[in-house]
Motif scaffolding. Structure first.
Motif: not given
Length: 383
Positions: A168-169, A153-159
């Motif tokens: 950022x998170x 899932x994309x929520x909580x990923x580091x970008x």
């Protein structure tokens, strides 16, 4: 005297007990890289993938050949592509996949920092809420960014933003819609694909395209299995193109297994689905080696205020001409044939090249068809 020797021994024992932070080199596999942003993904022996954001001095990486990373005090500090190509590493982080920044969502007032955007991640459109470390996201609308997520899932990923412009998170990610890729509505025009593995090469052939349709065939090959949908065409290794119904891939290694990836694009540039074909070239003709231990041949470069002066050993005894090609920032700018009596070349400087990357290749043309051939290339960067 005994007391002095005892103190010296104690000092040596204390010194030996101190931790030693030695630098070490580690060989890694290159997964993909972006020349325009100086970002690089590597894979370690254990399978971990890392994003390296590095200095522009590294520019000739290849997914088919390993490179090295330099560790110091538990951190990756440099990347080594070749003996004369070593660069600083500015940022390192675990890597999972890419996303495309589709749209920035402006703040309703000047007191609220922008923190919302729309992205394309794995074929779906999301609205993300991102942290303060990605304040430069507005500069990368329409471009790729990189993410690490230990979950699906994309929520909580580091970008990570390109060019080491921040990370950022992703605090949250709201699904908006599925994005249908163009290839999902295309039928591949490549019919009756056949191939023949020959000495150091593979020949592909297929049925002719309809006369009223315009197609361009793309063929990539790699020693490693990969997912071509995760790459742009320019990132795929060994990419070749053909407007005909055949193509020959040269300079392969016999008995080396390769994975070939084949597709075609229409007049709008949309790609049909990829096809994977594993092939191993085999030796089908007798190989003649004129000189298994060729003599040393190396191009050297010195710099003056007005030019780059390149010189190489005099091989006029065996050669009639030299073929020189100079690439500036990846584009060939100079193609020249010179007599073999000349063993130097001057590349005059231009103001627009003040921050450019240079590559020169030199090939000799022997006096006899079976005569000695010489080749070398040299890379450098100004600025």
């Amino acid at each position: 005297m005994k007391k002095r020797n005892l103190l010296l021994l104690l000092a040596l024992l204390v010194f030996a007990a101190l931790p030693v932070y030695a630098e070490s080199l580690e060989s890694v596999r290159v997964i993909k890289f972006w020349d325009d942003t100086d970002d690089l993904v590597i894979e370690r022996d254990g399978g971990d993938q890392l994003l390296l954001q590095h200095n522009r001095a590294c520019m000739t990486m290849s997914t088919e050949f390993p490179m090295q990373i330099l560790w110091s005090d538990g951190e990756i500090v440099k990347a080594k592509v070749a003996v004369n190509e070593i660069c600083d590493v500015y940022n390192v982080g675990p890597y999972s996949s890419d996303l495309t920044i589709l749209k920035r969502i402006e703040s309703p007032n000047g007191l609220t920092v922008e923190h919302l955007a729309e992205v394309n991640w794995k074929g779906d459109r999301y609205e993300i809420d991102y942290g303060e470390g990605c304040k430069y996201l507005r500069e990368y609308v329409g471009e790729k960014a990189y993410v690490y997520t230990p979950q699906s899932k994309l929520g909580g990923a580091t970008m990570y933003l390109p060019r080491n412009r921040g990370q950022c998170t992703i605090k949250s990610a709201t699904f908006l819609e599925a994005i249908v890729p163009p290839s999902a509505v295309l039928t591949s025009p490549i019919k009756n694909l056949q191939y023949k593995a020959e000495n150091n090469q593979v020949f592909f052939g297929w049925d002719k395209f309809p006369e009223d349709e315009i197609w361009l065939t793309h063929v990539a090959h790699s020693k490693y299995r990969l997912d071509p949908n995760e790459y742009t065409l320019s990132q795929l290794p060994g990419i070749k193109r053909s407007r005909f119904n055949y193509i020959r891939i040269l300079q392969l290694v016999n008995d080396q297994p390769y994975y070939f990836y084949i597709t075609a694009s229409n007049a709008d540039g949309d790609l049909a689905p990829w096809m994977e074909v594993p092939i191993t070239p085999i030796q089908t003709s007798r190989r003649i080696v004129n000189n298994p231990y060729p003599e040393e041949f190396e191009v050297e470069m010195t710099e003056t205020d007005d030019a780059y002066h390149l010189v190489w050993p005099d091989k006029s005894e065996h050669s009639r001409k030299y073929m020189i090609m100079v690439y500036i920032d990846g584009q060939r700018e100079i193609f020249k044939l010179i007599d073999a009596v000349d063993n130097s070349f001057d590349l005059e400087k231009r103001p627009e090249w003040s921050q450019s990357r240079f590559r020169m290749t030199l090939r000799s043309m022997p006096k006899k068809p079976t005569g000695m051939k010489y080749y070398d290339s040299i890379f450098w960067r100004k600025g």
